[in-house]
Design a protein around this motif. Structure first.
Motif, PDB file in Angstrom:
ATOM      1  N   VAL A  86      -7.420 -12.699  -4.617  1.00 28.60           N
ATOM      2  CA  VAL A  86      -6.892 -12.027  -3.435  1.00 28.60           C
ATOM      3  C   VAL A  86      -5.764 -11.104  -3.903  1.00 28.60           C
ATOM      4  O   VAL A  86      -4.742 -11.565  -4.407  1.00 28.60           O
ATOM      5  N   THR A  87      -5.999  -9.803  -3.764  1.00 27.15           N
ATOM      6  CA  THR A  87      -4.980  -8.824  -4.130  1.00 27.15           C
ATOM      7  C   THR A  87      -4.135  -8.508  -2.902  1.00 27.15           C
ATOM      8  O   THR A  87      -4.678  -8.186  -1.838  1.00 27.15           O
ATOM      9  N   LEU A  88      -2.821  -8.594  -3.041  1.00 23.38           N
ATOM     10  CA  LEU A  88      -1.906  -8.377  -1.916  1.00 23.38           C
ATOM     11  C   LEU A  88      -1.057  -7.131  -2.154  1.00 23.38           C
ATOM     12  O   LEU A  88      -0.505  -6.940  -3.241  1.00 23.38           O
ATOM     13  N   VAL A  89      -0.953  -6.306  -1.121  1.00 25.15           N
ATOM     14  CA  VAL A  89      -0.095  -5.117  -1.155  1.00 25.15           C
ATOM     15  C   VAL A  89       0.848  -5.182   0.042  1.00 25.15           C
ATOM     16  O   VAL A  89       0.397  -5.207   1.192  1.00 25.15           O
ATOM     17  N   ARG A  90       2.136  -5.229  -0.236  1.00 24.30           N
ATOM     18  CA  ARG A  90       3.129  -5.360   0.834  1.00 24.30           C
ATOM     19  C   ARG A  90       3.328  -4.037   1.571  1.00 24.30           C
ATOM     20  O   ARG A  90       3.352  -2.977   0.967  1.00 24.30           O
ATOM     21  N   ILE A  91       3.461  -4.129   2.887  1.00 26.42           N
ATOM     22  CA  ILE A  91       3.778  -2.964   3.710  1.00 26.42           C
ATOM     23  C   ILE A  91       4.781  -3.399   4.769  1.00 26.42           C
ATOM     24  O   ILE A  91       4.656  -4.506   5.326  1.00 26.42           O
ATOM     25  N   VAL A  92       5.776  -2.576   5.041  1.00 29.02           N
ATOM     26  CA  VAL A  92       6.829  -2.905   6.007  1.00 29.02           C
ATOM     27  C   VAL A  92       6.672  -2.015   7.231  1.00 29.02           C
ATOM     28  O   VAL A  92       6.665  -0.781   7.118  1.00 29.02           O
ATOM     29  N   LEU A  93       6.529  -2.636   8.403  1.00 26.67           N
ATOM     30  CA  LEU A  93       6.444  -1.897   9.666  1.00 26.67           C
ATOM     31  C   LEU A  93       7.823  -1.871  10.314  1.00 26.67           C
ATOM     32  O   LEU A  93       8.484  -2.906  10.409  1.00 26.67           O
ATOM     33  N   ARG A  94       8.235  -0.709  10.784  1.00 25.21           N
ATOM     34  CA  ARG A  94       9.558  -0.557  11.389  1.00 25.21           C
ATOM     35  C   ARG A  94       9.491  -0.356  12.896  1.00 25.21           C
ATOM     36  O   ARG A  94      10.492  -0.133  13.549  1.00 25.21           O
ATOM     37  N   GLU A  95       8.291  -0.407  13.440  1.00 29.35           N
ATOM     38  CA  GLU A  95       8.106  -0.374  14.879  1.00 29.35           C
ATOM     39  C   GLU A  95       6.825  -1.120  15.230  1.00 29.35           C
ATOM     40  O   GLU A  95       5.957  -1.300  14.383  1.00 29.35           O
ATOM     41  N   GLN A  96       6.729  -1.580  16.469  1.00 27.57           N
ATOM     42  CA  GLN A  96       5.541  -2.325  16.892  1.00 27.57           C
ATOM     43  C   GLN A  96       4.351  -1.389  17.028  1.00 27.57           C
ATOM     44  O   GLN A  96       4.473  -0.279  17.557  1.00 27.57           O
ATOM     45  N   ILE A  97       3.194  -1.850  16.548  1.00 30.66           N
ATOM     46  CA  ILE A  97       1.977  -1.047  16.637  1.00 30.66           C
ATOM     47  C   ILE A  97       0.805  -1.944  17.031  1.00 30.66           C
ATOM     48  O   ILE A  97       0.877  -3.168  16.927  1.00 30.66           O
TER      49      ILE A  97
END
Length: 235
Positions: A86-97
């Motif tokens: 399982v390859t994981l790539v982090r992403i940060v959301l700064r608003e609700q979507i």
């Protein structure tokens, strides 16, 4: 005598008027007005003070791991290297979507590949699986372009940290099935440690995305061999 008094009085009134004017007093109530305050500058559209580079919204996307214009590198790994991981790539959301699709930059295909049990998914900051696609194996065999992969069920994603997960299984030519990425190489995790690695792998021998993963077990051994910095976007 009366003429001199009148002249003196007139001069005194003029002097007082000059003092009041210089002191910034009003004629009506003598209230101090002070110097005029310059109007505040209007903020730039979007809340910023000027151009700050490309944004996902410029391309009808909600978020991305980076400007796709910078995703000029290609990552390739053998089936022996990444199949079942399982390859994981982090992403940060700064608003609700509302998260409906994961975009992947598919750089090349292997027409002779035998793929099965390949998935994209989303884990939250606690390692819980919050969304997944159906088996994307057929879509990895056609159209080497950036394209969306629909989640089986869209979900509301609050601001915070998420991990896009990729699971590949089957056999393919190492330089045939390739993904778009940056040229960051092993520097992608500079300054980071588990469970907050930006690019990592967890587990082996998986044929589906597990319901939970232990982010403290994030590994960079495969990432450091070149399987790193895949480009993703959200819509």
């Amino acid at each position: 005598m009366r003429t001199r008094t009148t002249t003196a009085t007139t001069g005194l009134v003029a002097a007082l008027a000059t003092m009041l004017l210089l002191g910034g007093c009003t004629a009506a109530g003598g209230t101090r007005s002070g110097p005029a305050t310059p109007p505040a500058s209007a903020p730039a559209p979007g809340g910023g003070t000027g151009f700050d580079g490309p944004r996902p919204q410029d391309q009808n996307l909600l978020a991305w791991t980076g400007d796709p214009n910078d995703a000029g590198h290609v990552t390739a790994q053998s089936a022996a290297g990444v199949a079942g991981r399982v390859t994981l790539v982090r992403i940060v959301l700064r608003e609700q979507i509302t998260w409906s699709n994961i975009w992947l930059g598919l750089a090349g295909i292997d027409p002779n590949a035998q793929l099965a049990n390949c998935y994209l998914g989303v884990y939250d900051a606690n390692g819980a699986l919050v969304a997944t696609t159906e088996d994307i194996s057929p879509q990895l065999m056609t159209d080497a372009i950036a394209k969306p992969f629909a989640l089986a069920k869209p979900f509301t994603a609050a601001p915070g940290t998420y991990f896009i997960a990729l699971l590949l299984n089957g056999n393919w030519a190492t330089n045939g099935l390739t993904l778009k990425a940056t040229g960051a190489g092993i520097s992608v995790n500079a300054g980071l440690a588990p469970p907050q690695l930006r690019y990592s792998t967890v587990l082996t021998g998986q044929t589906s995305l597990p319901r939970t993963v232990n982010l403290a077990e994030q590994s960079t051994s495969t990432i450091n061999t070149g399987w790193a910095s895949q480009w993703y976007a959200i819509s």
